[in-house]
Write a protein that holds these residues in place. Structure first.
Motif, PDB file in Angstrom:
ATOM      1  N   PRO A 116      48.802   5.037  48.137  1.00 54.37           N
ATOM      2  CA  PRO A 116      49.912   5.876  47.685  1.00 54.37           C
ATOM      3  C   PRO A 116      49.646   7.347  48.005  1.00 54.37           C
ATOM      4  CG  PRO A 116      48.711   4.962  45.805  1.00 54.37           C
ATOM      5  CD  PRO A 116      48.161   4.313  47.033  1.00 54.37           C
ATOM      6  N   GLY A 117      50.602   8.010  48.643  1.00 58.39           N
ATOM      7  CA  GLY A 117      50.445   9.404  49.038  1.00 58.39           C
ATOM      8  C   GLY A 117      50.112  10.331  47.878  1.00 58.39           C
ATOM      9  N   GLU A 118      50.537   9.946  46.673  1.00 52.89           N
ATOM     10  CA  GLU A 118      50.302  10.786  45.502  1.00 52.89           C
ATOM     11  C   GLU A 118      48.815  10.945  45.208  1.00 52.89           C
ATOM     12  OE1 GLU A 118      52.541   8.547  45.913  1.00 52.89           O
ATOM     13  OE2 GLU A 118      54.394   9.675  45.597  1.00 52.89           O
ATOM     14  N   MET A 119      48.018   9.960  45.665  1.00 52.88           N
ATOM     15  CA  MET A 119      46.564  10.036  45.457  1.00 52.88           C
ATOM     16  C   MET A 119      45.942  11.160  46.278  1.00 52.88           C
ATOM     17  SD  MET A 119      44.740   6.365  45.569  1.00 52.88           S
ATOM     18  CE  MET A 119      43.028   6.869  45.529  1.00 52.88           C
ATOM     19  N   LEU A 120      46.607  11.499  47.399  1.00 48.67           N
ATOM     20  CA  LEU A 120      46.010  12.459  48.324  1.00 48.67           C
ATOM     21  C   LEU A 120      46.306  13.899  47.923  1.00 48.67           C
ATOM     22  CD1 LEU A 120      47.135  10.676  51.614  1.00 48.67           C
ATOM     23  CD2 LEU A 120      45.198  10.158  50.148  1.00 48.67           C
ATOM     24  N   ILE A 121      47.214  14.068  46.969  1.00 45.40           N
ATOM     25  CA  ILE A 121      47.660  15.409  46.616  1.00 45.40           C
ATOM     26  C   ILE A 121      46.507  16.300  46.130  1.00 45.40           C
ATOM     27  CG2 ILE A 121      48.942  16.625  44.817  1.00 45.40           C
ATOM     28  CD1 ILE A 121      51.215  14.692  45.308  1.00 45.40           C
TER      29      ILE A 121
ATOM     30  N   SER B  36      39.286  11.300  46.766  1.00 46.16           N
ATOM     31  CA  SER B  36      39.880  11.088  45.447  1.00 46.16           C
ATOM     32  C   SER B  36      39.226   9.915  44.722  1.00 46.16           C
ATOM     33  CB  SER B  36      41.398  10.954  45.505  1.00 46.16           C
ATOM     34  OG  SER B  36      41.786   9.940  46.339  1.00 46.16           O
ATOM     35  N   PHE B  37      38.725   8.924  45.499  1.00 49.95           N
ATOM     36  CA  PHE B  37      37.940   7.874  44.829  1.00 49.95           C
ATOM     37  C   PHE B  37      36.675   8.478  44.223  1.00 49.95           C
ATOM     38  CE2 PHE B  37      40.461   4.703  47.153  1.00 49.95           C
ATOM     39  CZ  PHE B  37      40.652   3.781  46.137  1.00 49.95           C
ATOM     40  N   LEU B  38      35.995   9.325  45.005  1.00 50.79           N
ATOM     41  CA  LEU B  38      34.779   9.986  44.512  1.00 50.79           C
ATOM     42  C   LEU B  38      35.084  10.843  43.290  1.00 50.79           C
ATOM     43  CD1 LEU B  38      32.830  11.290  47.642  1.00 50.79           C
ATOM     44  CD2 LEU B  38      32.028   9.692  45.889  1.00 50.79           C
ATOM     45  N   MET B  39      36.139  11.649  43.420  1.00 54.25           N
ATOM     46  CA  MET B  39      36.467  12.597  42.352  1.00 54.25           C
ATOM     47  C   MET B  39      36.766  11.896  41.040  1.00 54.25           C
ATOM     48  SD  MET B  39      39.387  15.530  42.369  1.00 54.25           S
ATOM     49  CE  MET B  39      38.816  16.627  43.650  1.00 54.25           C
ATOM     50  N   SER B  40      37.291  10.668  41.128  1.00 54.26           N
ATOM     51  CA  SER B  40      37.622   9.963  39.897  1.00 54.26           C
ATOM     52  C   SER B  40      36.370   9.627  39.087  1.00 54.26           C
ATOM     53  CB  SER B  40      38.420   8.695  40.216  1.00 54.26           C
ATOM     54  OG  SER B  40      37.621   7.764  40.906  1.00 54.26           O
ATOM     55  N   PHE B  41      35.186   9.746  39.727  1.00 58.55           N
ATOM     56  CA  PHE B  41      33.934   9.490  38.999  1.00 58.55           C
ATOM     57  C   PHE B  41      33.207  10.779  38.606  1.00 58.55           C
ATOM     58  CE2 PHE B  41      34.585   5.585  41.471  1.00 58.55           C
ATOM     59  CZ  PHE B  41      34.548   4.667  40.445  1.00 58.55           C
ATOM     60  N   TYR B  42      33.776  11.944  38.965  1.00 59.28           N
ATOM     61  CA  TYR B  42      33.113  13.214  38.643  1.00 59.28           C
ATOM     62  C   TYR B  42      33.064  13.457  37.136  1.00 59.28           C
ATOM     63  CZ  TYR B  42      33.443  15.003  43.473  1.00 59.28           C
ATOM     64  OH  TYR B  42      33.326  15.200  44.821  1.00 59.28           O
ATOM     65  N   LYS B  43      31.905  13.997  36.693  1.00 57.52           N
ATOM     66  CA  LYS B  43      31.831  14.504  35.319  1.00 57.52           C
ATOM     67  C   LYS B  43      31.825  16.029  35.390  1.00 57.52           C
ATOM     68  CE  LYS B  43      28.821  10.962  33.338  1.00 57.52           C
ATOM     69  NZ  LYS B  43      27.457  10.734  32.839  1.00 57.52           N
ATOM     70  N   ASP B  44      32.427  16.690  34.454  1.00 58.26           N
ATOM     71  CA  ASP B  44      32.424  18.161  34.366  1.00 58.26           C
ATOM     72  C   ASP B  44      32.583  18.821  35.720  1.00 58.26           C
ATOM     73  OD1 ASP B  44      31.631  17.715  31.698  1.00 58.26           O
ATOM     74  OD2 ASP B  44      29.558  17.529  32.383  1.00 58.26           O
ATOM     75  N   TYR B  45      33.708  18.617  36.330  1.00 56.28           N
ATOM     76  CA  TYR B  45      33.933  19.206  37.649  1.00 56.28           C
ATOM     77  C   TYR B  45      34.432  20.642  37.491  1.00 56.28           C
ATOM     78  CZ  TYR B  45      36.174  19.900  42.210  1.00 56.28           C
ATOM     79  OH  TYR B  45      36.562  20.385  43.430  1.00 56.28           O
ATOM     80  N   ASN B  46      33.804  21.554  38.241  1.00 57.51           N
ATOM     81  CA  ASN B  46      34.287  22.932  38.257  1.00 57.51           C
ATOM     82  C   ASN B  46      34.953  23.202  39.593  1.00 57.51           C
ATOM     83  OD1 ASN B  46      34.606  25.716  38.540  1.00 57.51           O
ATOM     84  ND2 ASN B  46      32.898  26.135  37.164  1.00 57.51           N
ATOM     85  N   GLY B 273      45.255   8.354  39.689  1.00 60.56           N
ATOM     86  CA  GLY B 273      45.693   7.957  41.026  1.00 60.56           C
ATOM     87  C   GLY B 273      45.038   6.665  41.471  1.00 60.56           C
ATOM     88  N   VAL B 274      43.754   6.516  41.151  1.00 59.61           N
ATOM     89  CA  VAL B 274      43.032   5.293  41.510  1.00 59.61           C
ATOM     90  C   VAL B 274      43.635   4.093  40.774  1.00 59.61           C
ATOM     91  CG1 VAL B 274      40.805   4.114  41.330  1.00 59.61           C
ATOM     92  CG2 VAL B 274      40.908   6.481  42.144  1.00 59.61           C
ATOM     93  N   VAL B 275      43.964   4.290  39.490  1.00 58.46           N
ATOM     94  CA  VAL B 275      44.598   3.208  38.731  1.00 58.46           C
ATOM     95  C   VAL B 275      45.931   2.821  39.387  1.00 58.46           C
ATOM     96  CG1 VAL B 275      45.632   2.561  36.521  1.00 58.46           C
ATOM     97  CG2 VAL B 275      43.484   3.834  36.570  1.00 58.46           C
TER      98      VAL B 275
END
Lengths: 273, 297
Positions: A116-121, B36-46, B273-275
């Motif tokens: 989904p493109g929304e993930m890339l935002i 975005s897959f990686l970021m979904s696992f980030y803790k305390d991201y600045n 987003g991952v969900v």
């Protein structure tokens, strides 16, 4: 007799449906030409006593719609032309050239179409802010300069042209570049028109991305500007409807002229899903 | 010449042709997917310093415990269930009717398709006005049937329905076109054969049209479900930058937008987003499995 009756019934249902589809547009046009007191008449009136064309001028000048319009035209045209250019080149490579990893690359790209493109935002926003592009035309344009969907559709069209012409052209000493632009592209004109029109409509109507990457008023595209206008216009529905009309009109005109390409494009794009 | 093998030289040349597309897609499609897959696992991201406090499932736990996210998933599912079946059935019926029509058929197609080319934001403004509780058309029409005025956009019980009705109206044309193409592709020979075998119109419809149309029906449903899962523009425009009264129209993408754009919780937004991705994947897999059993290609 029964046949005639069913024919009448058929037309009646289809017409009723068509009216339902048209009512929001008619209501928009009707409201856009009313005076403020007329908009809140109960029961509603469809044809105003005198047509208030001034509403259009008023709406246009109450927000920088001219600027929004220019932004939308710039973003839509640059995006469309750029995307077409990168896609034509890539589609040619996939359709005619031999290279290592062709299938692998193709499958990877097909896979990305499922995301989904929304993930890339979020990552794209981060990338663009690091490059200092947020709130510039670049942010509105650059991420959309390539579309695998367009590559995929064009590759299909290129592949359906006879391969013999390619070899004949090479035999005559034509370069790949020349073959692509003087033979392949003209031969695939209808598909190219179809993807172009679909891209123009998509760009023109895009909302979420321009909403996120523009902060200042002068960078807004029409849909974002229109959305912001609701706060200023408040309950002046005649102005809101006038503004909605001039956002919608360009695409409706485009559609009227290029309907057959749009429909062909959708059937092609949709059917191979 | 036809079965030429790729060489280094031919590959380099192809690379030149692919390069513009590759640069853009790697930067703005492929990398963001990984990111975005990686970021979904980030803790305390600045965000400003790009510092990450470690990896873990915190963001998914956050979603699990956030009643807003549950609401968003629930609303999204209701929206999908409200929009997709109705759209598929209505567009099939209209396509079948349009297919029978000769006079004015071009005009009708144009009309039904018109909403597809119009800006969602602009048309949502129009619907916002149609749904006006005192002066809107909707309540005026419903008044003929003795329905009392409904606060479509301010009553949480009706606002999701308002969104669903508008979305069905907007999406019909696209699906009608696909069904019309599908109907056109059906070989007339099947109908003739069925007629010779003595099948009446209804039998021909059930035993020829419906099975031969099933790939299109399948496609329209998958497209519809995926598209509806991502609903955002309509909500933002219809409810003027809010997720509806009492968050009644908060959907997954709207939730993502809020976490990302107004609350700066990037990792939580990425996790939502991952969900969304897995929900869509799940639906696609279920449908592929189902189609293998029931769709006739």
């Amino acid at each position: 007799m029964a046949k005639k009756l069913s024919k009448i019934l058929l037309y009646a249902i289809v017409t009723l449906g068509a009216i339902t589809m048209l009512i929001p547009f008619l209501w928009m046009l009707s409201t856009s030409l009313k005076t403020a007191p007329e908009t809140i008449k109960v029961p509603p009136i469809w044809i105003p006593k005198s047509l208030q064309w001034g509403n259009y001028i008023k709406a246009w000048s109450e927000a920088p719609f001219a600027r929004y319009f220019v932004n939308s035209v710039v973003v839509t045209s640059v995006t469309t032309v750029g995307q077409l250019f990168t896609s034509i080149l890539a589609a040619f490579a996939f359709a005619r050239l031999k290279f290592f990893g062709k299938n692998l690359i193709f499958v990877i790209f097909l896979g990305t179409m499922m995301i989904p493109g929304e993930m890339l935002i979020i990552p794209n926003f981060v990338t663009l802010s690091k490059l200092g592009m947020i709130d510039h035309y670049a942010a509105l344009i650059v991420p959309w300069l390539a579309s695998f969907f367009t590559v995929f559709t064009l590759r299909q069209a290129f592949q359906s042209t006879p391969e013999q012409i390619y070899y004949a052209a090479k035999m005559d000493g034509a370069t790949d570049w020349k073959y692509l632009w003087t033979v392949l592209v003209p031969m695939s004109k209808s598909t190219i028109t179809a993807v172009t029109v679909l891209q123009v409509i998509g760009s023109w109507n895009a909302f979420m991305w321009p909403l996120i990457v523009t902060n200042t008023e002068t960078m807004r595209t029409l849909p974002v500007g229109l959305q912001a206008f609701t706060t200023d216009a408040g309950t002046e529905y005649q102005l809101l409807m006038a503004a909605s009309t001039f956002v919608i009109i360009p695409m409706v005109i485009l559609y009227m002229f290029l309907q057959k390409y749009i429909i062909a494009g959708i059937s092609k794009a949709g059917l191979k899903g | 010449m036809i079965n030429e093998k790729p060489t280094i030289k031919s590959s380099l040349k192809a690379l030149l042709y692919l390069l513009p597309m590759l640069v853009i897609t790697v930067m703005f499609n492929i990398w963001p997917i990984i990111s975005s897959f990686l970021m979904s696992f980030y803790k305390d991201y600045n965000f400003y310093t790009d510092e990450v406090g470690g990896l873990g499932f915190d963001n998914f736990l956050y979603l699990w415990n956030d009643p807003d996210f549950h609401l968003a998933v629930r609303n999204t599912l209701i929206f999908v269930a409200g929009v997709v079946p109705t759209t598929v059935i209505l567009s099939l019926v209209i396509a079948l009717l349009l297919n029978q029509i000769k006079v004015f058929s071009g005009f009708f197609r144009t009309v039904y398709f018109l909403p597809f080319v119009t800006s969602t934001v602009a048309i949502a403004m129009v619907w916002n006005w149609i749904y006006h509780s005192d002066y809107g058309l909707m309540n005026y029409f419903l008044g003929f049937f003795g329905v009392h005025p409904i606060n479509w956009l301010t009553n949480p019980h009706y606002s999701l329905l308002a969104l669903i009705i508008m979305s069905i109206w907007k999406g019909l044309g696209f699906n009608i076109i696909l069904f019309l193409v599908g109907l056109n592709n059906i070989d007339k020979g099947y109908y003739n054969a069925a007629e010779i075998d003595g099948a009446n119109a209804l039998q021909r419809f059930w035993n020829v049209t419906i099975p031969l149309l099933s790939p299109i029906t399948f496609l329209v449903s998958v497209n519809g479900i995926i598209g509806s899962f991502k609903v955002f523009d309509q909500i933002f425009a219809l409810f003027q930058g809010t997720p509806g009264p009492g968050k009644a129209d908060l959907t997954i993408v709207y939730y993502l937008y809020q976490k990302f754009y107004t609350e700066y919780k990037y990792p939580v937004a990425a996790a939502s987003g991952v969900v969304l991705f897995f929900l869509i994947l799940l639906v696609t897999l279920v449908q592929m499995w189902y189609s293998r059993k029931h769709v006739h290609y």
